[in-house]
Design an enzyme around this catalytic site. Structure first.
Site, short mmCIF file in Angstrom:
data_model
loop_
_atom_site.label_atom_id
_atom_site.label_comp_id
_atom_site.label_asym_id
_atom_site.label_seq_id
_atom_site.Cartn_x
_atom_site.Cartn_y
_atom_site.Cartn_z
N PRO A 63 -5.34 66.17 72.19
CA PRO A 63 -6.23 67.26 72.61
C PRO A 63 -5.55 68.61 72.55
O PRO A 63 -4.33 68.70 72.73
CB PRO A 63 -6.58 66.90 74.07
N ASP A 64 -6.35 69.67 72.29
CA ASP A 64 -5.77 71.01 72.36
C ASP A 64 -5.78 71.47 73.82
O ASP A 64 -6.04 70.67 74.72
CB ASP A 64 -6.50 71.98 71.41
N PHE A 65 -5.48 72.73 74.08
CA PHE A 65 -5.48 73.24 75.46
C PHE A 65 -6.84 73.75 75.88
O PHE A 65 -7.33 73.44 76.94
CB PHE A 65 -4.49 74.42 75.58
N ARG A 66 -7.44 74.59 75.02
CA ARG A 66 -8.50 75.46 75.52
C ARG A 66 -9.92 75.10 75.09
O ARG A 66 -10.86 75.80 75.48
CB ARG A 66 -8.18 76.92 75.15
N GLN A 111 2.74 76.48 66.58
CA GLN A 111 2.87 76.52 68.05
C GLN A 111 2.93 75.10 68.60
O GLN A 111 3.08 74.90 69.80
CB GLN A 111 1.67 77.24 68.65
N ASN A 112 2.75 74.12 67.69
CA ASN A 112 2.65 72.74 68.17
C ASN A 112 4.02 72.15 68.46
O ASN A 112 5.03 72.54 67.88
CB ASN A 112 1.89 71.89 67.16
N ASP A 169 4.31 68.70 68.55
CA ASP A 169 4.13 67.27 68.24
C ASP A 169 4.96 66.82 67.04
O ASP A 169 5.00 65.63 66.73
CB ASP A 169 2.65 66.95 68.02
N HIS A 185 7.33 76.96 69.66
CA HIS A 185 7.35 76.53 71.07
C HIS A 185 8.20 75.28 71.27
O HIS A 185 8.01 74.55 72.24
CB HIS A 185 5.92 76.34 71.58
N GLY A 199 -6.48 76.67 63.44
CA GLY A 199 -6.56 75.88 64.67
C GLY A 199 -5.81 76.45 65.86
O GLY A 199 -5.12 75.73 66.56
N ARG A 237 -12.51 76.57 64.55
CA ARG A 237 -13.84 76.23 65.03
C ARG A 237 -14.56 77.44 65.60
O ARG A 237 -15.77 77.50 65.63
CB ARG A 237 -13.75 75.18 66.13
N GLU A 238 -13.77 78.40 66.10
CA GLU A 238 -14.38 79.58 66.72
C GLU A 238 -13.70 80.83 66.20
O GLU A 238 -12.57 80.78 65.71
CB GLU A 238 -14.25 79.50 68.25
P1 CNA Z 1 -5.57 76.27 72.06
O1 CNA Z 1 -5.49 77.50 72.90
O2 CNA Z 1 -5.99 75.01 72.72
O3 CNA Z 1 -6.58 76.62 70.88
C1 CNA Z 1 -6.96 75.68 69.92
C2 CNA Z 1 -7.91 76.36 68.93
O4 CNA Z 1 -8.15 75.48 67.87
C3 CNA Z 1 -9.24 76.75 69.54
O5 CNA Z 1 -9.60 78.02 69.05
C4 CNA Z 1 -10.19 75.68 69.00
O6 CNA Z 1 -11.52 76.13 68.83
C5 CNA Z 1 -9.56 75.37 67.68
N1 CNA Z 1 -9.79 74.01 67.20
C6 CNA Z 1 -9.77 72.85 67.90
N2 CNA Z 1 -9.95 71.81 67.09
C7 CNA Z 1 -10.10 72.31 65.84
C8 CNA Z 1 -10.32 71.74 64.57
N3 CNA Z 1 -10.43 70.41 64.40
N4 CNA Z 1 -10.41 72.56 63.49
C9 CNA Z 1 -10.32 73.91 63.64
N5 CNA Z 1 -10.11 74.50 64.82
C10 CNA Z 1 -10.00 73.72 65.91
O7 CNA Z 1 -4.18 75.99 71.32
P2 CNA Z 1 -3.14 77.03 70.70
O8 CNA Z 1 -2.30 76.26 69.78
O9 CNA Z 1 -3.80 78.25 70.23
O10 CNA Z 1 -2.29 77.43 71.99
C11 CNA Z 1 -0.95 77.48 71.98
C12 CNA Z 1 -0.32 76.37 72.79
C13 CNA Z 1 -1.00 75.05 72.70
C14 CNA Z 1 1.04 76.09 72.26
O11 CNA Z 1 2.00 76.52 73.16
C15 CNA Z 1 1.16 74.59 72.03
O12 CNA Z 1 2.40 74.08 72.40
C16 CNA Z 1 0.08 74.01 72.83
N6 CNA Z 1 -0.40 72.68 72.46
C17 CNA Z 1 0.16 71.96 71.46
C18 CNA Z 1 -0.33 70.72 71.14
C19 CNA Z 1 0.32 69.93 70.02
O13 CNA Z 1 1.52 70.05 69.83
N7 CNA Z 1 -0.46 69.17 69.26
C20 CNA Z 1 -1.42 70.18 71.82
C21 CNA Z 1 -1.99 70.94 72.86
C22 CNA Z 1 -1.47 72.20 73.15
#
Ligand code: CNA
Length: 283
Positions: free
Chosen positions: A45-48, A118-119, A121, A138, A211, A237-238
Site C-alpha cells: 500500500p502507498d501512504f496517502r 522515494q520507495n 522496498d 529515503h 506514482g 492516478r491524480e
Molecule cells: P504517497 O504520498 O502515498 O502517494 C502515492 C501517489 O501515487 C498518490 O498520488 C496516488 O494517487 C498515486 N498512486 C497510487 N497508486 C498508483 C498507481 N497504481 N498508478 C499511479 N499512481 C498511483 O507516496 P509518496 O511516495 O509520494 O510519498 C513518499 C513516501 C512514501 C516515501 O517516504 C516512501 O518511503 C513512502 N512509502 C514507500 C512505500 C514503498 O517503498 N513501496 C510504500 C508506502 C510508502
C-alpha cells in the site's frame, strides 16, 4: 532554447510528442522520480491514497498523527508502533511491477540517467535496474544503525529483533535504539542524494514522475530543479504538484491512471512492448 524546441514541432505537450522524442533519440538522459504508487500493484500500500493507504490504516497503533510512526523523535520515545509496522512492511515478499520493468528497459537502453525513488522496498534493483542508476532517497532495509550513537548494527540482528521478537533492537555500544537505514521524518537524506541531485538535474533532458503525491521534501522539489527547457511527464492516478495545466503550458504532460497501464501504452507507441514484457518476466 525556444519554447517550440521543447516538445515537438507543434509545441504541444502530449504523450505522442514524448514518444516521438524518445523514438528519435532526442531524450538520452532521463531522470525518473518514483514514489509509492509504482509499488501498489506489487501489493504494497502507498501512504496517502484514501482508504487503502497506510495512513488511513494505523488506528491500531494509537498514534497522535499518522506520520508519527516514521518520526525520529517519536520513535526514540515510543518505538513500538514502528516495530509492529516494520515487521509487516519488511521487504522480501513482493515482486516488481511493470513500471519497475519500464525502468529496467530505460536503463538497459542507456537512457536512464537516474531513478530517484522515494520507495524503501528495493524493488528497482530486484527488477534489474543497475544499482548505480538508482538513488534510494529515503533509504532501505539492507543496513541498520543506532539512532543515538549512529554505530552500524547488524541487519540480521535488527530484523530478528523486530520481526521475530517484536522488540526494538538495542545498540550493544550505547544502549540506544536501532533501526534500519530508512529515512524518518526529522532525518537528513543520504549523502548519495545530495552528491548527485544537482548534477543529475542539470544534465537531465527529460523528467518522468511516477506514482507520487509529491508531498515530501526535498524530493518533491525535483521537478523544480530541472531546467526550464526539460519536458516533465507525470504518470499518476491524480493530478499533483501543481503540474502545469495552464494555456501557456509548453512542457508538462499529465497521464492520468494506473502507472502500469500508462507505461504499457507508452511502450506500445515506442514498439518496446516485447522488451517491457521480457524485463517484467525476467524476475
Ligand atoms: P504517497 O504520498 O502515498 O502517494 C502515492 C501517489 O501515487 C498518490 O498520488 C496516488 O494517487 C498515486 N498512486 C497510487 N497508486 C498508483 C498507481 N497504481 N498508478 C499511479 N499512481 C498511483 O507516496 P509518496 O511516495 O509520494 O510519498 C513518499 C513516501 C512514501 C516515501 O517516504 C516512501 O518511503 C513512502 N512509502 C514507500 C512505500 C514503498 O517503498 N513501496 C510504500 C508506502 C510508502
Amino acid at each position: 532554447v525556444k519554447r517550440t524546441d521543447v516538445f515537438g514541432e507543434d509545441n504541444v505537450p502530449s504523450i505522442e510528442n514524448l514518444a516521438e522524442g524518445l523514438k528519435s533519440g532526442k531524450y538520452k538522459r532521463i531522470v525518473v522520480l518514483t514514489g509509492a504508487g509504482v509499488s501498489v500493484a506489487a501489493g504494497i500500500p502507498d501512504f496517502r491514497t484514501p482508504g487503502t493507504g497506510l495512513y488511513d490504516n494505523l488506528e491500531k497503533y494509537n498514534l497522535p498523527h499518522p506520520t508519527a510512526v516514521f518520526d525520529i523523535d517519536f520513535y526514540k520515545k515510543n518505538p513500538s508502533p514502528f516495530v509492529m509496522l516494520a515487521s509487516e512492511i519488511w521487504p522480501g515478499r513482493h515482486l516488481p511491477t511493470l513500471t519497475h520493468a519500464f525502468l529496467k528497459v530505460l536503463d538497459d537502453k542507456g537512457l536512464l540517467l537516474r531513478n530517484y525513488t522515494q520507495n524503501i522496498d528495493g524493488l528497482e534493483v530486484i527488477a534489474g535496474v543497475k544499482e548505480e542508476s538508482v538513488i534510494e532517497c529515503h533509504g532501505h532495509f539492507r543496513t541498520a544503525r543506532c539512532t543515538s550513537c549512529k554505530s552500524p548494527m547488524s541487519i540480521d540482528f535488527v530484523s530478528k529483533s523486530i520481526i521475530e521478537d517484536g522488540v526494538p533492537p538495542i545498540c550493544s555500544k550505547c544502549g540506544g535504539i536501532g533501526k534500519p537505514d530508512i529515512v524518518f521524518f526529522g532525518e537528513d537524506l543520504p549523502n548519495v542524494f545530495h552528491n548527485n541531485i544537482n548534477r543529475d538535474c542539470r544534465q537531465a533532458d527529460l523528467l518522468i514522475v511516477i506514482g507520487t503525491s509529491l508531498a515530501v521534501q526535498p524530493v518533491a522539489s525535483i521537478p523544480e530543479f530541472v531546467s526550464d527547457s526539460v519536458p516533465r511527464v507525470l504518470l499518476n492516478r491524480e493530478h499533483v504538484g501543481g503540474w502545469d495545466r495552464s494555456d501557456y503550458n509548453y512542457r508538462d504532460v499529465f497521464v492520468s491512471g494506473n502507472c502500469d497501464d500508462s507505461v504499457e501504452k507508452l511502450c506500445g507507441m515506442l514498439e518496446w512492448s516485447d522488451e517491457l514484457k521480457a524485463a517484467y518476466e525476467s524476475v
